[in-house]
Design a protein around this motif. Structure first.
Motif, mmCIF file in Angstrom:
data_model
loop_
_atom_site.group_PDB
_atom_site.id
_atom_site.type_symbol
_atom_site.label_atom_id
_atom_site.label_comp_id
_atom_site.label_asym_id
_atom_site.label_seq_id
_atom_site.Cartn_x
_atom_site.Cartn_y
_atom_site.Cartn_z
ATOM 1 N N ASP A 502 28.089 19.122 95.882
ATOM 2 C CA ASP A 502 27.724 20.127 94.896
ATOM 3 C C ASP A 502 28.989 20.426 94.060
ATOM 4 O OD1 ASP A 502 27.213 22.484 93.573
ATOM 5 O OD2 ASP A 502 26.705 23.626 95.373
ATOM 6 N N ALA A 504 29.904 22.945 92.579
ATOM 7 C CA ALA A 504 30.469 24.264 92.863
ATOM 8 C C ALA A 504 31.436 24.183 94.041
ATOM 9 C CB ALA A 504 29.358 25.274 93.167
ATOM 10 N N ALA A 508 35.581 24.562 93.760
ATOM 11 C CA ALA A 508 35.907 25.911 94.243
ATOM 12 C C ALA A 508 37.412 26.141 94.328
ATOM 13 C CB ALA A 508 35.262 26.164 95.602
ATOM 14 N N ASN A 509 38.154 25.126 94.680
ATOM 15 C CA ASN A 509 39.597 25.289 94.839
ATOM 16 C C ASN A 509 40.378 24.459 93.814
ATOM 17 O OD1 ASN A 509 39.468 27.124 97.090
ATOM 18 N ND2 ASN A 509 38.622 25.405 98.232
ATOM 19 N N LEU A 574 33.940 30.733 97.596
ATOM 20 C CA LEU A 574 32.510 30.629 97.308
ATOM 21 C C LEU A 574 31.687 31.609 98.128
ATOM 22 C CD1 LEU A 574 31.747 26.802 97.175
ATOM 23 C CD2 LEU A 574 31.779 28.433 95.275
ATOM 24 N N PRO B 320 29.002 26.518 87.551
ATOM 25 C CA PRO B 320 29.062 25.065 87.352
ATOM 26 C C PRO B 320 27.679 24.426 87.479
ATOM 27 C CG PRO B 320 30.781 25.763 88.891
ATOM 28 C CD PRO B 320 29.931 26.958 88.617
ATOM 29 N N ALA B 321 26.818 25.023 88.300
ATOM 30 C CA ALA B 321 25.512 24.414 88.564
ATOM 31 C C ALA B 321 24.497 24.688 87.451
ATOM 32 C CB ALA B 321 24.973 24.920 89.900
ATOM 33 N N ALA B 336 34.294 31.254 91.014
ATOM 34 C CA ALA B 336 35.073 31.038 92.252
ATOM 35 C C ALA B 336 36.554 31.320 92.030
ATOM 36 C CB ALA B 336 34.874 29.603 92.753
ATOM 37 N N LYS B 339 37.208 34.966 91.921
ATOM 38 C CA LYS B 339 37.150 35.505 93.292
ATOM 39 C C LYS B 339 38.425 35.164 94.055
ATOM 40 C CE LYS B 339 32.826 34.101 94.382
ATOM 41 N NZ LYS B 339 31.590 33.997 95.211
#
Lengths: 581, 581
Positions: A502, A504, A508-509, A574, B320-321, B336, B339
């Motif tokens: 995915d 995402a 994420a990082n 996430l 992103p999705a 993300a 966050k």
């Protein structure tokens, strides 16, 4: 006052490492020679030190304001300095001869301009914005547009801006609301509000050429509907429908006006075709991103040299081994922790400058090398651009913080220059795409596009350096093994992240990915420099050796935990619900 | 405007973690209860938000200046706010009842004062400096000195300063040149120049009580010759021989006057005995270092909450999705990377606040626990002090940088508050002993003194937490193993460094040692918090879980390369010749 940059280092990078004179074998640069390059550098260095550095603090302490007549007031020193800059041909020097330039290679141009960025980021930004604007129109505009707008910009009679952002939009250009309606005579009527426009208003030049992103009718939703327009401040001697709403007041970078502009039915001229505006703008934006990297580097460099000078003359304390209070205090440069702070700065700023010049030379390769080499240069430049923007803006800011720390309490006062450098440099992780955006660009686009050719070309290039270093032996060979390990991890991590995940989760990082990739790249750049140092003797070369050692001992190992985190597909960010924060 | 601190977090730390009400079983605190603690906190929170926060920006933008009459001019809001502060008994609250105080435990006092540090570091520093001064005279002065100087300070009629540094001396107090000559009547004549004196001049109070380090005849060389004197600005209604040479103009922390003072035959009163001045001052300095940690923490906390509020209301971009440009932009807190920037800030500022309160409670234990427990608390406090100063000043400054980044370009403007926080917080790694000095103090003194009992007590204390976490199971047990590994490395590295090495080699990388030890300590503090969270449900507790996870996933692993570097006895900085830089 310390010099803002090191000419010795620039000469090393251009001549002992990048072999820039070899570019003169290419047709475009055939009129040039080491002598013309040196001549430009002499002019830049001299003018930056004499005309720009002296009013850097004054520009910070007397920020632009709007006078009673609604006009922007800058300190008196700015206009004469910029007039001299234009008169010396420094705005046009990188352009074709047909435009009045001298087709100076990009790598030399950038090195020359770095003197001004280091000496006075506020005043020098006006012509640099102008160059970016002129480059774009020269590449995508009509001959008439070039004659009307580019030529006066290159002569310094007009300056230019880039109008992308809007108050509620920032990084998300898909959502801009500025509209362009065909007026029926080939022009457009442009209306909307643009935010963060550097150089958006001033009285330095007869005119200001705004390049404005706006939506013309019939475009798709999002970024597909965006077109690009030339919207001048003045039109036939009258004010066009562009007005200054206000100036932004900033922590640093105060010498440059930063504006909120209102376009209210302003006359605009379409650049290129409708709905392709963003692709033209990206051409300029990549250049601008490397420019931001140079800006961050230059300010970091100036801070390094200022703190180095201070550490040599300031005495305090004694060695741990001889604490006799009757002995004389020693210069603080002899304390191990002060040497650490200076070495770190040196490793950051010289590493960043080398990457910037390497990237700039890729632009020259892209333009003048044979087809295969040009394509390769293009791919490498694409993948390096987010790093060339983000890495200096993170680590040369850190350098500026260390420069303050070397000065102790004095560094926190306005009596010295380093506190301004720190404030000025804090802008660079934000503008021209925040470093967060650069992380998404690198991991989400640059290393995956075209089947991952970006990372493949980067890895091949780094691999060649590793082979040379292995052959060279000594410290270089040791570092080569360390770099090979880190590069292998970068490749493996990239594969792990894109193995059908995915997006995402993969992204994420992206911030950690950008940092780790940046450190791998700078480690490679330091190994390149070490190879250029070879067996040469002397303090300068020993300094390069010490900084390379610092980077491999103190910095590159930081990537280990970052790769571990990425490999674990960590979901901490996430999984965090905003309500928990 | 966001609240500058979280009352919910403070209540959690004081009551759900540190069990502060148990202190009321001790005789000194017997008159107190949770209700009196809450009452003080209500007053502090309310006054900080209503009287101090509103002029924080104004104080920054209108820094103190010297008027035509030679007097220091501050903005009008400062004096009434400080008068209210004194009237509410907030200067004296931590002192004995015999001095007009209410013997509030240090841990509660610090929590209450943090509201003012977060709301307005500039204005609130005057009474905090005064408290440090009064504490020292109360501990080491005569009853007459206490009556003459301490009591008016606790009533807010006088304020106090600490005069240590001199223009050419800075961190090296051995080299101070201020002289104190006995005047024959029991007083001394004090002459010399003192630099960086915060609160060194102003018209806020009737008098200013300077505590001055100076050399009286007959002392040994270096620090052994230093004595401590009370030197008031006013004496019997006349000006004493203390004059303001000038104000330092600073990047931040501009609400506090910072001065260069000339003592010219000023009348001074010896505190305690001759030549023991530095030992008295260290008593105060340890307090002041924890105070700097709180200051850094509070400014970091205010930035975290400001950026959190901003991230909830600012919309931009999409997941992103779902990149459909027709969908509405989302609040940036859902991205993300935003966050990440908020979680990092949360982990830094809540971790730092917890360490600060833990350290403050050790002061209460030192004062009121049984002899063994008091001694243990003293040792633990000694070893934690350099970390409680340096860690927040490094990482809560980083938090402020992230708070700017969350705001994007807006964060760089003076329209928002976070740029001021960043400038204000940059002072904290410098004053009260630079972080470099803290590293030398930790590695060169605190972990080795008395056969290494400092590190031994710290390790036992952390070990007990590890055992509890193992028993608790779940995430806490996982983190316990990670922490046990890091603690083991800290102990092994310390032993390696002190195994008969030349001190210059052992101390060469004290900065890396301080950082690694700091991260181990904060990881322990987060595990402590996680144990206090237990099985409680709700967003607040999930937030603590997420921040602990962040610290163990993103932060603690950074210590690995630092321990590797230290274990290698790296000589990079030592071997670098200043001529190479």
């Amino acid at each position: 006052m310390a010099a803002p940059l090191s000419r010795r280092d620039i000469d090393f990078l251009l001549y002992e490492w990048l072999d820039v004179p070899a570019l003169t074998e290419r047709e475009r640069f055939a009129d040039h020679s080491r002598e013309t390059f040196d001549g430009i550098m002499d002019v830049a260095q001299d003018m930056a030190v004499k005309l720009f550095a002296p009013h850097n603090k004054k520009g910070d302490q007397n920020q632009p304001y709007v006078g009673d007549d609604g006009k922007v007031v800058l300190i008196d020193e700015v206009k004469p300095a910029l007039d001299e800059f234009a008169k010396a041909g420094l705005i046009s020097c990188g352009f074709d001869e047909s435009l009045g330039g001298i087709a100076l290679p990009m790598v030399v141009t950038r090195a020359a301009m770095a003197w001004f960025q280091a000496a006075n980021p506020g005043s020098s930004s006006y012509p640099f914005l102008t160059v970016g604007n002129a480059n774009l129109i020269a590449a995508h505009g009509t001959q008439e547009q070039i004659d009307t707008w580019v030529k006066p910009m290159l002569e310094g009679r007009y300056f230019g801006t880039m109008c992308l952002s809007e108050p509620d939009v920032g990084s998300s250009l898909a959502d801009i609301t500025t509209k362009a309606i065909p007026a029926g005579d080939g022009t457009y009527s442009v209306s909307g509000t643009k935010m963060w426009i550097s150089g958006g208003d001033h009285e330095l030049t007869e005119n200001i050429v705004h390049l404005v992103l706006a939506k013309a009718p019939g475009g798709g939703p999002g970024v597909k509907g965006i077109s690009l327009f030339i919207v001048p401040k003045m039109l036939d001697g009258e004010r066009n429908g562009v007005s200054l709403v206000g100036l932004n007041h900033k922590m640093g970078n105060r010498g440059t006006t930063n504006t909120l502009l209102e376009f209210d039915g302003a006359t605009g001229y379409l650049v290129g075709e409708e709905h392709l505006g963003l692709s033209y703008m990206f051409h300029m934006m990549n250049e601008a991103r490397i420019g931001v990297g140079f800006l961050a580097t230059s300010i970091g460099y100036a801070g390094y040299l200022a703190s180095l000078e201070y550490a040599k003359v300031r005495t305090q304390g004694r060695n741990p081994a001889s604490k006799d209070p009757a002995s004389a205090p020693i210069p603080i440069i002899e304390h191990a922790d002060v040497k650490r702070m200076l070495l770190a700065q040196k490793a950051y700023v010289e590493g960043a400058l080398a990457l910037g010049l390497y990237s700039s030379k890729l632009v020259d390769e892209e333009q003048t090398a044979g087809a295969d080499a040009a394509k390769r240069a293009h791919i490498l430049l694409e993948v390096l651009t987010p790093i060339a923007k983000a890495w200096p803006s993170q680590w040369c800011l850190e350098a500026n913080s260390l420069a303050i720390q070397v000065h102790g309490g004095y560094g926190y006062t306005t009596e010295f220059d380093v506190e301004q450098y720190y404030r000025d440099n804090r802008l660079n992780p934000i503008h021209e795409g925040t470093n967060g955006i650069q992380g998404l660009d690198l991991l989400g686009r640059k290393v995956v596009m075209n089947g991952g050719e970006g990372l493949a070309v980067l890895a091949e290039t780094i691999g060649a350096t590793i082979e040379s270093a292995r052959a060279a032996g000594g410290a270089a060979a040791d570092y080569a093994e360390q770099l090979a390990g880190a590069l292998g991890r970068l490749q493996a991590t990239t594969a792990t992240l894109w193995k059908g995940l995915d997006p995402a989760v993969a992204l994420a990082n992206s911030a950690a990915y950008l940092e780790a990739a940046g450190h791998v790249v700078i480690a490679w750049i330091w190994l390149e420099q070490l190879l250029a140092v070879g067996d040469n003797v002397g303090d300068f070369y020993d300094g390069k050796r010490a900084a390379a050692r610092y980077f491999y001992r103190f910095e590159l190992p930081k990537t280990g935990p970052q790769f571990d985190l990425l490999d674990s597909l960590d979901r901490t960010t996430l999984d965090t619900d905003p309500a928990w924060l």
